[in-house]
Design an enzyme around this catalytic site. Structure first.
Site, PDB file in Angstrom:
ATOM      1  CD  GLN A   1      39.516  28.191  64.397  1.00  0.00           C
ATOM      2  OE1 GLN A   1      39.282  27.538  65.416  1.00  0.00           O
ATOM      3  NE2 GLN A   1      38.569  28.829  63.742  1.00  0.00           N
TER       4      GLN A   1
ATOM      5  CE1 TYR B   1      36.786  32.001  72.893  1.00  0.00           C
ATOM      6  CE2 TYR B   1      36.365  31.249  70.649  1.00  0.00           C
ATOM      7  CZ  TYR B   1      36.198  31.109  72.020  1.00  0.00           C
ATOM      8  OH  TYR B   1      35.438  30.078  72.529  1.00  0.00           O
TER       9      TYR B   1
ATOM     10  NE  ARG C   1      34.158  29.781  61.435  1.00  0.00           N
ATOM     11  CZ  ARG C   1      33.503  28.834  62.075  1.00  0.00           C
ATOM     12  NH1 ARG C   1      33.977  28.339  63.201  1.00  0.00           N
ATOM     13  NH2 ARG C   1      32.359  28.360  61.598  1.00  0.00           N
TER      14      ARG C   1
ATOM     15  NE  ARG D   1      25.996  21.684  65.578  1.00  0.00           N
ATOM     16  CZ  ARG D   1      24.915  22.426  65.735  1.00  0.00           C
ATOM     17  NH1 ARG D   1      24.308  22.447  66.893  1.00  0.00           N
ATOM     18  NH2 ARG D   1      24.434  23.148  64.733  1.00  0.00           N
TER      19      ARG D   1
END
Ligand code: FMN
Length: 369
Positions: free
Chosen positions: A102, A174, A226, A318
């Protein structure tokens, strides 16, 4: 039970095939050295969680020195990172799992302390609406061009290191998202203003990265993107802006789109899009042109089945922290053996060192804390 959708392989346009429909969601580990070089702990963490999953998308890896988001972040901004990244790619690729790096720039979502005293940079000098945010410096035009070049350089390093692909991190507030957002992008030059102009950075970035990997790779190489579908800020990205973004991205030679959601069944904030989950609207808009990766609290095989009704691949995060063998347990109908809890004593066994453990604390559902 052999007909579950998640068992079937999937082939991307570029030619890479995933052995099943599960992808490990990108998760920051905060385990790298101070300069972004990978550690043994980090390799162990990934080794433990690869093998069963179709592809691993790594933690965000920083493409520019001024894009570093936090201490312990993986780096890909220098050739010195290639050797370690190559070991990481090999450790992920055991058993045919695909390795996707990524690519990330933090923009205004970082701190001068992380940047060794440098002021964070962003499309415009506008602070994020977060309690600890700092006033960023608006980027000069040449610096914008340089950052696009940094993403390109990072993609080339990923290919050289043996990764099967890269994901452009255009989500979670971001830098890439900051260019598209009317909150963080207040520019009046060709990089901002109208929605079309706020898309320019993404447009040039995707073209530059896809052209570069096409040029340097002979094997099929995955390029994914993404995005976050909405922002809470006002002004901010609204769901109809995201439908516009999708429309633009569907025209690019991308292998997949990956939405960032807290829950795969999440409904839009916008009153115009409340009739069905965000995922369904997205999948309908894409209409088979590019595969979509879903994500968000997929915890059981049944959740995955539901998410895969409106996506081609399902990312799990998770649950792989608490149970690195979650995929096999789901695939082999042994869900009663899944571990959803991690105790302090089990941390070492699960390769969850201080950094990722600390990061997890704010992001785990109550019962996983
Ligand atoms: C510890 C942790 C670190 C994360 N780091 C990243 C990251 O580096 N890049 C990213 O795109 N998303 C990151 N995320 C978001 C995940 O990719 C994912 O979207 C989110 O955890 C929801 O999926 P889940 O419910 O299966 O965990 C992170 C999540 C967690 C829990």
């Amino acid at each position: 039970m052999t007909n579950e959708k998640y068992r079937r392989p999937f082939t991307f346009k570029s030619g890479q095939t995933l052995k099943n429909r599960f992808v490990m969601a990108p998760m920051t580990t905060k385990m790298s050295f101070y300069d972004g070089v990978i550690t043994e702990d980090e390799k162990r963490y990934y080794q433990m969680r690869s093998k069963e999953v179709g592809a691993v998308i790594t933690a965000a890896a920083n493409v520019s020195e001024n894009g570093k988001g936090w201490e312990g972040e993986l780096g890909v901004h220098d050739d010195k990172h290639i050797a370690g990244l190559s070991e990481l790619a090999s450790s992920i690729k055991v058993n045919g799992t695909k390795a996707i790096l990524q690519l990330y720039h933090g923009g205004r979502m970082t701190h001068a302390s992380v940047l060794k005293g440098m002021q964070p940079v962003a499309p415009s000098s506008v602070k994020a609406l977060r309690p600890d945010s700092e006033m960023p410096r608006g980027l000069e035009e040449e610096e914008i061009v340089q950052i696009i070049d940094d993403f390109k350089g990072a993609a080339i390093r990923a290919a050289k290191a043996g990764f099967d692909g890269v994901e452009l991190h255009g989500a979670n507030t971001y830098l890439i998202q900051q260019f598209f957002s009317p909150h963080s992008n207040r520019r009046s030059d060709k990089w901002g203003g109208s929605r079309d102009k706020r898309f320019r950075f993404i447009d040039e970035l995707v073209d530059s990265v896809t052209a570069a990997v096409e040029e340097i790779t002979t094997d099929p190489f995955i390029v994914g993107y993404r995005f976050s579908p909405e922002e809470i800020e006002d002004p901010g990205i609204r769901f109809n802006d995201t439908l516009y973004l999708i429309e633009q991205l569907c025209q690019k030679p991308l292998d997949y789109l990956h939405v960032s959601l807290r829950h795969y069944d999440q409904v839009s904030q916008s009153k115009d899009y409340k009739d069905q989950p965000i995922l369904k609207y997205l999948h309908e808009q894409i209409n088979g042109r590019v595969p979509l990766i879903s994500v968000g609290d997929i915890r059981t095989g049944e959740d995955a089945e539901k998410a895969l009704k409106n996506s081609e691949l399902a990312a799990v995060g998770r649950v792989l922290l608490s149970d690195p063998n979650w995929i096999n347990k789901v695939m082999e109908d042994k869900e009663d053996m899944i571990r959803y809890d991690v105790t302090e004593e089990e941390r070492d066994l699960l390769a969850l060192t201080n950094g990722v453990w600390g990061f997890m604390q704010g992001m785990m559902p109550e019962r996983l804390k």
